[in-house]
Motif scaffolding. Structure first.
Motif, short mmCIF file in Angstrom:
data_model
loop_
_atom_site.label_atom_id
_atom_site.label_comp_id
_atom_site.label_asym_id
_atom_site.label_seq_id
_atom_site.Cartn_x
_atom_site.Cartn_y
_atom_site.Cartn_z
N MET A 1 -11.87 -21.23 -23.08
CA MET A 1 -12.28 -22.46 -22.43
C MET A 1 -13.02 -23.35 -23.42
SD MET A 1 -11.97 -23.68 -19.44
CE MET A 1 -12.62 -24.74 -18.24
N HIS A 2 -13.73 -22.75 -24.40
CA HIS A 2 -14.47 -23.54 -25.36
C HIS A 2 -13.55 -24.21 -26.37
CE1 HIS A 2 -18.31 -22.15 -23.91
NE2 HIS A 2 -17.85 -20.92 -23.91
N GLN A 3 -12.36 -23.70 -26.54
CA GLN A 3 -11.44 -24.29 -27.51
C GLN A 3 -10.61 -25.41 -26.91
OE1 GLN A 3 -9.19 -20.97 -28.98
NE2 GLN A 3 -10.67 -20.57 -30.58
N LEU A 4 -10.67 -25.61 -25.59
CA LEU A 4 -9.87 -26.64 -24.94
C LEU A 4 -10.19 -28.04 -25.47
CD1 LEU A 4 -7.76 -27.36 -22.82
CD2 LEU A 4 -9.61 -27.52 -21.16
N PRO A 5 -11.46 -28.47 -25.59
CA PRO A 5 -11.72 -29.80 -26.12
C PRO A 5 -11.20 -29.98 -27.55
CG PRO A 5 -13.67 -28.97 -25.03
CD PRO A 5 -12.68 -27.84 -25.11
N LEU A 6 -11.35 -28.95 -28.38
CA LEU A 6 -10.85 -29.04 -29.75
C LEU A 6 -9.33 -29.14 -29.77
CD1 LEU A 6 -11.42 -29.03 -32.75
CD2 LEU A 6 -11.40 -26.53 -32.68
N THR A 7 -8.67 -28.38 -28.92
CA THR A 7 -7.21 -28.42 -28.84
C THR A 7 -6.74 -29.79 -28.37
OG1 THR A 7 -7.16 -26.07 -28.37
CG2 THR A 7 -5.20 -27.33 -27.83
N LEU A 8 -7.40 -30.34 -27.36
CA LEU A 8 -7.03 -31.66 -26.86
C LEU A 8 -7.28 -32.73 -27.92
CD1 LEU A 8 -8.28 -31.55 -23.17
CD2 LEU A 8 -5.93 -31.44 -24.01
N LEU A 9 -8.37 -32.60 -28.68
CA LEU A 9 -8.66 -33.56 -29.74
C LEU A 9 -7.58 -33.51 -30.82
CD1 LEU A 9 -10.65 -35.61 -30.87
CD2 LEU A 9 -11.83 -33.73 -31.99
N ARG A 10 -7.17 -32.31 -31.19
CA ARG A 10 -6.10 -32.18 -32.20
C ARG A 10 -4.78 -32.75 -31.68
NH1 ARG A 10 -7.30 -26.05 -34.24
NH2 ARG A 10 -9.07 -26.56 -35.57
N LEU A 11 -4.47 -32.49 -30.41
CA LEU A 11 -3.25 -33.01 -29.82
C LEU A 11 -3.30 -34.54 -29.78
CD1 LEU A 11 -0.56 -32.54 -28.41
CD2 LEU A 11 -1.81 -32.42 -26.25
N HIS A 12 -4.44 -35.09 -29.40
CA HIS A 12 -4.60 -36.55 -29.36
C HIS A 12 -4.39 -37.14 -30.75
CE1 HIS A 12 -6.89 -40.31 -29.54
NE2 HIS A 12 -6.40 -40.49 -28.32
N ALA A 13 -5.00 -36.54 -31.77
CA ALA A 13 -4.86 -37.03 -33.13
C ALA A 13 -3.40 -36.97 -33.59
CB ALA A 13 -5.75 -36.22 -34.08
N ALA A 14 -2.70 -35.92 -33.22
CA ALA A 14 -1.30 -35.79 -33.63
C ALA A 14 -0.42 -36.82 -32.92
CB ALA A 14 -0.79 -34.39 -33.32
N LEU A 15 -0.78 -37.17 -31.68
CA LEU A 15 0.06 -38.09 -30.92
C LEU A 15 -0.19 -39.55 -31.26
CD1 LEU A 15 -0.02 -36.41 -27.41
CD2 LEU A 15 1.88 -36.47 -29.01
N VAL A 16 -1.41 -39.89 -31.66
CA VAL A 16 -1.71 -41.30 -31.86
C VAL A 16 -1.64 -41.74 -33.32
CG1 VAL A 16 -3.13 -41.46 -29.79
CG2 VAL A 16 -4.20 -40.93 -31.98
N GLN A 17 -1.47 -40.83 -34.24
CA GLN A 17 -1.38 -41.26 -35.63
C GLN A 17 -0.10 -42.07 -35.83
OE1 GLN A 17 -1.39 -37.93 -38.24
NE2 GLN A 17 0.57 -37.14 -37.59
N PRO A 18 -0.19 -43.14 -36.60
CA PRO A 18 0.99 -44.00 -36.77
C PRO A 18 2.11 -43.27 -37.52
CG PRO A 18 -0.81 -44.72 -38.18
CD PRO A 18 -1.34 -43.62 -37.33
N ARG A 19 3.29 -43.53 -37.07
CA ARG A 19 4.48 -42.98 -37.73
C ARG A 19 5.35 -44.16 -38.16
NH1 ARG A 19 3.89 -39.72 -33.12
NH2 ARG A 19 3.29 -37.60 -33.66
N HIS A 20 5.78 -44.10 -39.37
CA HIS A 20 6.60 -45.19 -39.89
C HIS A 20 8.07 -44.79 -39.82
CE1 HIS A 20 3.03 -47.23 -41.24
NE2 HIS A 20 2.62 -46.10 -41.79
N ARG A 21 8.79 -45.54 -39.04
CA ARG A 21 10.24 -45.30 -38.92
C ARG A 21 10.95 -46.55 -39.38
NH1 ARG A 21 10.93 -42.25 -33.12
NH2 ARG A 21 9.47 -40.61 -33.56
N ALA A 22 11.82 -46.38 -40.30
CA ALA A 22 12.52 -47.52 -40.87
C ALA A 22 13.50 -48.09 -39.85
CB ALA A 22 13.27 -47.10 -42.14
N GLY A 23 13.25 -49.33 -39.43
CA GLY A 23 14.19 -50.03 -38.58
C GLY A 23 14.21 -49.62 -37.12
N ARG A 24 13.28 -48.78 -36.66
CA ARG A 24 13.29 -48.35 -35.25
C ARG A 24 12.04 -48.84 -34.55
NH1 ARG A 24 15.06 -42.57 -33.51
NH2 ARG A 24 14.55 -43.63 -31.59
N ASP A 25 12.25 -49.66 -33.53
CA ASP A 25 11.12 -50.12 -32.74
C ASP A 25 11.38 -49.86 -31.25
OD1 ASP A 25 13.09 -51.95 -32.34
OD2 ASP A 25 11.82 -53.70 -32.62
#
Length: 68
Positions: free
Chosen positions: A1-25
């Motif tokens: 249960m104590h690792q849930l906030p850390l796991t959610l934080l890592r998941l959030h960071a992985a999902l919101v980091q910008p990804r550069h895709r050539a020509g795809r919007d």
């Protein structure tokens, strides 16, 4: 249960980091919906962990009132 906030934080960071895709919007807002779904599941787990007995009793009472 104590690792849930850390796991959610890592998941959030992985999902919101910008990804550069050539020509795809046309990727839409899939990471946003995934984040909302995962965070909702996390909230349900936390609420269930805190109020398990009360929620179980409420469910039993509701089912008994329908049955009787």
């Amino acid at each position: 249960m104590h690792q849930l906030p850390l796991t959610l934080l890592r998941l959030h960071a992985a999902l919101v980091q910008p990804r550069h895709r050539a020509g795809r919007d046309d990727r839409g807002d899939v990471p946003g919906w995934v984040l909302i779904t995962v965070m909702t599941a996390g909230l349900v787990m936390v609420i269930w962990g805190v109020a398990r007995d009360q929620l179980s009793q409420m469910l039993r009472d509701a089912l008994n009132s329908v049955h009787n």
